[in-house]
Design an enzyme around this catalytic site. Structure first.
Site, mmCIF file in Angstrom:
data_model
loop_
_atom_site.group_PDB
_atom_site.id
_atom_site.type_symbol
_atom_site.label_atom_id
_atom_site.label_comp_id
_atom_site.label_asym_id
_atom_site.label_seq_id
_atom_site.Cartn_x
_atom_site.Cartn_y
_atom_site.Cartn_z
ATOM 1 N N CYS A 43 0.780 -1.212 0.051
ATOM 2 C CA CYS A 43 -0.117 0.029 -0.058
ATOM 3 C C CYS A 43 1.067 1.197 -0.091
ATOM 4 C CB CYS A 43 -0.871 -0.067 1.160
ATOM 5 S SG CYS A 43 -1.922 1.291 1.366
ATOM 6 N N LYS A 52 -1.961 7.252 -5.844
ATOM 7 C CA LYS A 52 -2.867 8.365 -5.300
ATOM 8 C C LYS A 52 -2.076 9.819 -5.475
ATOM 9 C CE LYS A 52 -5.470 5.720 -5.258
ATOM 10 N NZ LYS A 52 -5.439 4.294 -5.265
ATOM 11 N N GLY A 185 -6.263 -0.860 -13.443
ATOM 12 C CA GLY A 185 -6.459 -0.638 -14.749
ATOM 13 C C GLY A 185 -7.110 0.876 -15.016
ATOM 14 N N LEU A 186 -8.272 1.038 -14.221
ATOM 15 C CA LEU A 186 -8.777 2.431 -14.651
ATOM 16 C C LEU A 186 -7.921 3.394 -13.725
ATOM 17 C CD1 LEU A 186 -12.593 1.589 -13.972
ATOM 18 C CD2 LEU A 186 -11.272 1.534 -16.111
ATOM 19 N N GLU A 187 -7.343 3.148 -12.718
ATOM 20 C CA GLU A 187 -6.602 4.322 -12.002
ATOM 21 C C GLU A 187 -5.398 4.694 -12.715
ATOM 22 O OE1 GLU A 187 -6.109 3.373 -7.913
ATOM 23 O OE2 GLU A 187 -8.256 3.500 -7.424
ATOM 24 N N ALA A 321 -6.557 -2.131 1.660
ATOM 25 C CA ALA A 321 -5.841 -1.711 2.606
ATOM 26 C C ALA A 321 -6.596 -1.502 4.003
ATOM 27 C CB ALA A 321 -5.220 -0.527 2.577
ATOM 28 N N HIS A 445 -24.647 23.729 3.848
ATOM 29 C CA HIS A 445 -25.077 24.328 2.494
ATOM 30 C C HIS A 445 -23.936 25.492 2.221
ATOM 31 C CE1 HIS A 445 -26.926 25.438 -1.054
ATOM 32 N NE2 HIS A 445 -27.018 26.585 -0.785
HETATM 33 P P1 FAD Z 1 0.942 -5.830 1.960
HETATM 34 O O1 FAD Z 1 0.495 -4.398 1.848
HETATM 35 O O2 FAD Z 1 1.156 -6.588 0.561
HETATM 36 O O3 FAD Z 1 2.185 -6.054 2.841
HETATM 37 C C1 FAD Z 1 2.790 -7.260 3.028
HETATM 38 C C2 FAD Z 1 4.188 -7.269 3.603
HETATM 39 O O4 FAD Z 1 4.765 -8.503 3.784
HETATM 40 C C3 FAD Z 1 5.030 -6.715 2.354
HETATM 41 O O5 FAD Z 1 5.730 -5.695 2.912
HETATM 42 C C4 FAD Z 1 6.050 -8.111 2.132
HETATM 43 O O6 FAD Z 1 7.348 -7.445 1.591
HETATM 44 C C5 FAD Z 1 6.179 -8.457 3.526
HETATM 45 N N1 FAD Z 1 6.231 -10.017 3.573
HETATM 46 C C6 FAD Z 1 5.884 -10.997 2.552
HETATM 47 N N2 FAD Z 1 6.410 -12.345 2.873
HETATM 48 C C7 FAD Z 1 7.440 -11.837 3.934
HETATM 49 C C8 FAD Z 1 7.949 -12.686 4.434
HETATM 50 N N3 FAD Z 1 8.293 -14.140 4.172
HETATM 51 N N4 FAD Z 1 9.050 -12.172 5.319
HETATM 52 C C9 FAD Z 1 9.009 -10.973 5.889
HETATM 53 N N5 FAD Z 1 8.070 -10.007 5.225
HETATM 54 C C10 FAD Z 1 7.084 -10.457 4.007
HETATM 55 N N6 FAD Z 1 -6.184 -0.673 -1.242
HETATM 56 C C11 FAD Z 1 -6.901 0.210 -0.875
HETATM 57 O O7 FAD Z 1 -7.513 -0.004 0.069
HETATM 58 N N7 FAD Z 1 -6.914 1.554 -1.532
HETATM 59 C C12 FAD Z 1 -6.222 1.860 -2.583
HETATM 60 O O8 FAD Z 1 -6.341 2.992 -2.952
HETATM 61 C C13 FAD Z 1 -5.346 1.030 -3.007
HETATM 62 N N8 FAD Z 1 -4.914 1.194 -4.191
HETATM 63 C C14 FAD Z 1 -3.787 0.169 -4.756
HETATM 64 C C15 FAD Z 1 -3.027 0.481 -5.607
HETATM 65 C C16 FAD Z 1 -2.269 -0.499 -6.198
HETATM 66 C C17 FAD Z 1 -1.386 0.071 -7.591
HETATM 67 C C18 FAD Z 1 -2.143 -1.557 -5.625
HETATM 68 C C19 FAD Z 1 -1.191 -2.655 -6.429
HETATM 69 C C20 FAD Z 1 -2.972 -2.147 -4.392
HETATM 70 C C21 FAD Z 1 -3.713 -0.943 -4.069
HETATM 71 N N9 FAD Z 1 -4.480 -1.310 -3.018
HETATM 72 C C22 FAD Z 1 -5.332 -0.390 -2.625
HETATM 73 C C23 FAD Z 1 -4.528 -2.645 -2.259
HETATM 74 C C24 FAD Z 1 -3.740 -2.467 -0.934
HETATM 75 O O9 FAD Z 1 -2.294 -2.015 -1.445
HETATM 76 C C25 FAD Z 1 -3.604 -3.849 -0.394
HETATM 77 O O10 FAD Z 1 -4.910 -4.413 -0.076
HETATM 78 C C26 FAD Z 1 -2.999 -3.681 1.145
HETATM 79 O O11 FAD Z 1 -1.414 -3.374 0.804
HETATM 80 C C27 FAD Z 1 -2.720 -5.071 1.655
HETATM 81 O O12 FAD Z 1 -2.186 -5.103 2.776
HETATM 82 P P2 FAD Z 1 -1.398 -6.229 3.749
HETATM 83 O O13 FAD Z 1 -0.896 -5.810 4.835
HETATM 84 O O14 FAD Z 1 -2.332 -7.409 3.667
HETATM 85 O O15 FAD Z 1 -0.393 -6.579 2.493
HETATM 86 P P1 NAI Z 2 -9.369 -6.222 -10.273
HETATM 87 O O1 NAI Z 2 -9.729 -7.702 -9.830
HETATM 88 O O2 NAI Z 2 -9.984 -5.314 -9.557
HETATM 89 O O3 NAI Z 2 -9.876 -6.395 -11.782
HETATM 90 C C1 NAI Z 2 -9.203 -7.237 -12.680
HETATM 91 C C2 NAI Z 2 -10.025 -7.005 -13.993
HETATM 92 O O4 NAI Z 2 -9.331 -7.870 -15.081
HETATM 93 C C3 NAI Z 2 -11.380 -7.712 -13.884
HETATM 94 O O5 NAI Z 2 -12.306 -6.805 -14.333
HETATM 95 C C4 NAI Z 2 -11.402 -8.882 -14.689
HETATM 96 O O6 NAI Z 2 -12.597 -9.375 -15.361
HETATM 97 C C5 NAI Z 2 -10.170 -8.434 -15.699
HETATM 98 N N1 NAI Z 2 -9.567 -9.602 -16.624
HETATM 99 C C6 NAI Z 2 -9.002 -10.743 -15.878
HETATM 100 N N2 NAI Z 2 -8.337 -11.739 -16.824
HETATM 101 C C7 NAI Z 2 -8.673 -10.677 -18.030
HETATM 102 C C8 NAI Z 2 -8.129 -10.971 -19.327
HETATM 103 N N3 NAI Z 2 -7.316 -12.280 -19.630
HETATM 104 N N4 NAI Z 2 -8.321 -10.280 -20.350
HETATM 105 C C9 NAI Z 2 -9.038 -9.230 -20.004
HETATM 106 N N5 NAI Z 2 -9.473 -8.808 -18.696
HETATM 107 C C10 NAI Z 2 -9.290 -9.743 -17.756
HETATM 108 O O7 NAI Z 2 -7.591 -6.308 -10.336
HETATM 109 P P2 NAI Z 2 -6.491 -5.093 -10.278
HETATM 110 O O8 NAI Z 2 -7.373 -4.017 -10.896
HETATM 111 O O9 NAI Z 2 -5.649 -5.707 -10.854
HETATM 112 O O10 NAI Z 2 -6.462 -4.826 -8.690
HETATM 113 C C11 NAI Z 2 -5.924 -5.818 -7.868
HETATM 114 C C12 NAI Z 2 -6.314 -5.551 -6.465
HETATM 115 O O11 NAI Z 2 -5.980 -4.329 -5.898
HETATM 116 C C13 NAI Z 2 -7.822 -5.545 -6.445
HETATM 117 O O12 NAI Z 2 -8.434 -6.522 -5.785
HETATM 118 C C14 NAI Z 2 -8.086 -4.077 -5.676
HETATM 119 O O13 NAI Z 2 -8.953 -4.302 -4.580
HETATM 120 C C15 NAI Z 2 -6.878 -3.757 -5.226
HETATM 121 N N6 NAI Z 2 -6.618 -2.294 -5.530
HETATM 122 C C16 NAI Z 2 -7.472 -1.403 -4.782
HETATM 123 C C17 NAI Z 2 -7.460 -0.165 -5.222
HETATM 124 C C18 NAI Z 2 -8.668 0.739 -4.697
HETATM 125 O O14 NAI Z 2 -8.954 0.587 -3.626
HETATM 126 N N7 NAI Z 2 -8.465 2.077 -5.276
HETATM 127 C C19 NAI Z 2 -6.570 0.506 -6.359
HETATM 128 C C20 NAI Z 2 -5.778 -0.461 -6.926
HETATM 129 C C21 NAI Z 2 -5.865 -1.857 -6.564
#
Ligand code: FAD
Ligand code: NAI
Length: 466
Positions: A43, A52, A185-187, A321, A445
């Site tokens: 995150c 963001k 994909g959208l963000e 997150a 308002h």
């Molecule tokens: P993680 O954040 O993945 O943390 C896991 C940690 O464990 C990592 O630092 C990793 O290095 C460590 N780890 C793994 N294995 C080991 C090991 N064996 N030993 C020691 N350390 C280890 N979510 C939202 O709610 N809002 C958003 O706007 C949002 N935007 C996102 C944008 C992107 C591009 C992506 C990829 C994700 C986004 N997410 C968002 C999803 C969010 O990042 C995750 O849901 C969240 O980080 C999950 O938290 P977590 O603590 O479960 O795992």
């Molecule tokens: P996602 O699961 O949200 O979307 C993946 C999309 O890919 C789906 O619509 C699916 O139908 C499509 N897809 C799958 N296989 C395909 C194929 N072969 N060809 C065409 N389309 C296909 O996954 P995404 O966007 O990768 O995000 C991963 C995770 O990270 C999500 O679970 C999301 O919650 C989290 N995330 C959250 C954000 C937020 O809260 N704003 C921002 C970014 C990530």
């Protein structure tokens, strides 16, 4: 063999670091093992926060180019991408350092290295020096997730990339092809579109963000199309190869049929994330994963082995997150003998495009499938004074209330700052509020939240401003 802890947390993402802090607050002697030097997990380092930061910067750029003129502001605008990327890195650095500071403040032992669970009371850490073994009463797995790939589409880090690399592209690609119209994909598609890339999104299903409200999804699709983003639905990317500095992607109709080739400068694969459990030693402990690679847990986040718990992206539920954080707090409280609880039915989901798309609770489709009769109230931002003053005409608030009790069961907002507005409906649902409760609450308002109030009034067909 060294230290003995009440709790060892593996992973310092939003699940792990929050659990560690809450456990320490409650008096548990806690260590957190993190593979990377920088705390905060996906995150803070390569997810929510950097995406963001780029969304905000690219929005300023886009507004300066396209929206300022209407406000009577003349500006000559050009892009300084290295500064934009450096600002994003700075935001990440400040926040990850902040987590390190919180660890210090709460006297949490921070251990850098890769953890392997030896038994329910012992964890081995492999880092720079010789492996060390830590002894503990409880273990919490919070190892998160990694980007999922597609067979036949190998990541190369430059032309065929996942979200992490899409946060650091050194130049704006001429043509960006995105697989997956989900949140990533959208963000990230929006970021690069605003910065000048031609963006086409390929989606397997027949609409964007398929799990969110279909009507609001359609409105968002139209808004993104107006911004120049292109969509192709009902298609599957089958394979990709890099040739002559470009990516050639074979795309087939999802229902089957002839493939066609799409060519792009960069291909972003955004088809979901998979739980990360590699090297944890789960097999030897007898912890079997479910069909999606997630760690099964009981109602108190305990795995099949007593004393070993798991939370966040590595278990079932939305990969968000705030979901991981809530589980972190609840599991720590439960370990300390308190009644830790997560209201899973009230977890908001936001897509940070512009307009933003935020949702909580049931969609109309889900309510129907569950046999829950609902009254639906909607209110467009077009009729909201503040939105008009801001120049924001797109979007609406939609509230679903149980037809018998009037209790709010779902809220879906597409529009300006929907991410902030949804909080009111989350709290309303948490408190079991009715649509009338929200409708009768005084809203300042002129503000955007008045659109939430009016949608609540519209549930009983008594909205004033439409
Ligand atoms: P993680 O954040 O993945 O943390 C896991 C940690 O464990 C990592 O630092 C990793 O290095 C460590 N780890 C793994 N294995 C080991 C090991 N064996 N030993 C020691 N350390 C280890 N979510 C939202 O709610 N809002 C958003 O706007 C949002 N935007 C996102 C944008 C992107 C591009 C992506 C990829 C994700 C986004 N997410 C968002 C999803 C969010 O990042 C995750 O849901 C969240 O980080 C999950 O938290 P977590 O603590 O479960 O795992
Ligand atoms: P996602 O699961 O949200 O979307 C993946 C999309 O890919 C789906 O619509 C699916 O139908 C499509 N897809 C799958 N296989 C395909 C194929 N072969 N060809 C065409 N389309 C296909 O996954 P995404 O966007 O990768 O995000 C991963 C995770 O990270 C999500 O679970 C999301 O919650 C989290 N995330 C959250 C954000 C937020 O809260 N704003 C921002 C970014 C990530």
């Amino acid at each position: 063999m060294s230290e003995s802890y009440d709790l060892i947390v593996i992973g310092a993402g939003p699940g792990g670091y929050v659990a560690a802090i809450r456990a320490a607050q409650l008096g548990l002697r806690t260590a957190c093992i993190e593979k990377y030097e920088s705390l905060g997990g996906t995150c803070l380092n390569v997810g929510c926060i950097p995406s963001k930061a780029l969304l905000d910067s690219s929005e300023h750029f886009d507004n300066a180019r396209h929206a300022f003129a209407a406000h009577g502001i003349k500006a000559e605008v050009s892009l300084d991408l290295p500064t934009m990327l450096a600002r994003k890195d700075g935001v990440v650095k400040e926040l990850t350092r902040g987590v390190a500071g919180l660890f210090k403040k709460n006297k949490i032992d921070r251990v850098q290295g890769t953890a392997r669970i030896v038994s329910a009371t012992e964890v081995e850490v492999t880092g720079e020096g010789a492996p060390q073994r830590l002894v503990t009463k409880r273990i919490l797995i919070a190892t998160g997730s990694k980007p999922a790939g597609l067979p036949g589409i190998p990541f190369d880090g430059q032309r065929i990339i996942h979200s992490t690399e899409a946060l650091t592209l050194p130049t704006v690609p001429g043509r960006l092809l995105v697989i997956g119209a989900g949140a990533i994909g959208l963000e990230l598609g929006s970021v690069w579109r605003r910065l000048g890339a031609e963006v086409t999104v390929l989606e397997y299903m027949d609409r964007i963000v398929p799990l969110m409200d279909a009507g609001c999804g359609k409105l968002l699709q139209r808004a993104l199309e107006k911004q120049g983003m292109k969509f192709r639905f009902g298609v599957a990317a089958k394979s990709a190869r890099v040739e002559g500095g470009q990516v050639h992607v074979q795309v087939a109709p999802a229902a089957g049929g002839e493939t066609a080739t799409e060519v792009a400068d960069v291909l972003l694969v955004a088809v979901g994330r998979r739980p990360y459990t590699q090297g944890l030693g789960l097999e030897a402990l007898g912890i079997a994963l479910d069909a999606k690679g997630r760690i099964p847990v009981d109602a108190h986040w305990q795995t099949s082995v007593a004393g070993i718990h798991a939370i966040g992206d590595v278990i079932a539920g939305p990969m968000l997150a705030h979901k991981a954080e809530e589980e972190g707090v609840a599991v720590a409280e439960h370990m300390a003998g308190l009644p830790g609880h997560v209201a899973y039915e009230c977890i908001p989901n936001v897509v940070y495009t512009w307009p933003e798309f935020a949702s909580v609770g049931l969609t109309e489709e889900e309510a129907k499938a569950q046999g829950c009769a609902v009254n639906v109230g909607t209110f467009p931002f077009l009729a909201n004074g503040r939105a008009k003053a801001m120049g924001e005409k797109d979007g609406q608030v939609k509230i679903l209330a149980d037809a018998q009790t009037d209790r709010i069961v779902g809220g879906h907002i597409i529009g300006p700052r929907a991410s902030d507005l949804i909080a009111e409906l989350v709290v309303a649902m948490e408190f079991g509020a009715s649509a009338e409760d929200v409708a009768r609450s005084v809203h300042a308002h002129p503000t955007l939240p008045e659109a939430v109030k009016e949608a609540a009034m519209a549930v009983a067909r008594r909205a004033i401003h439409m």
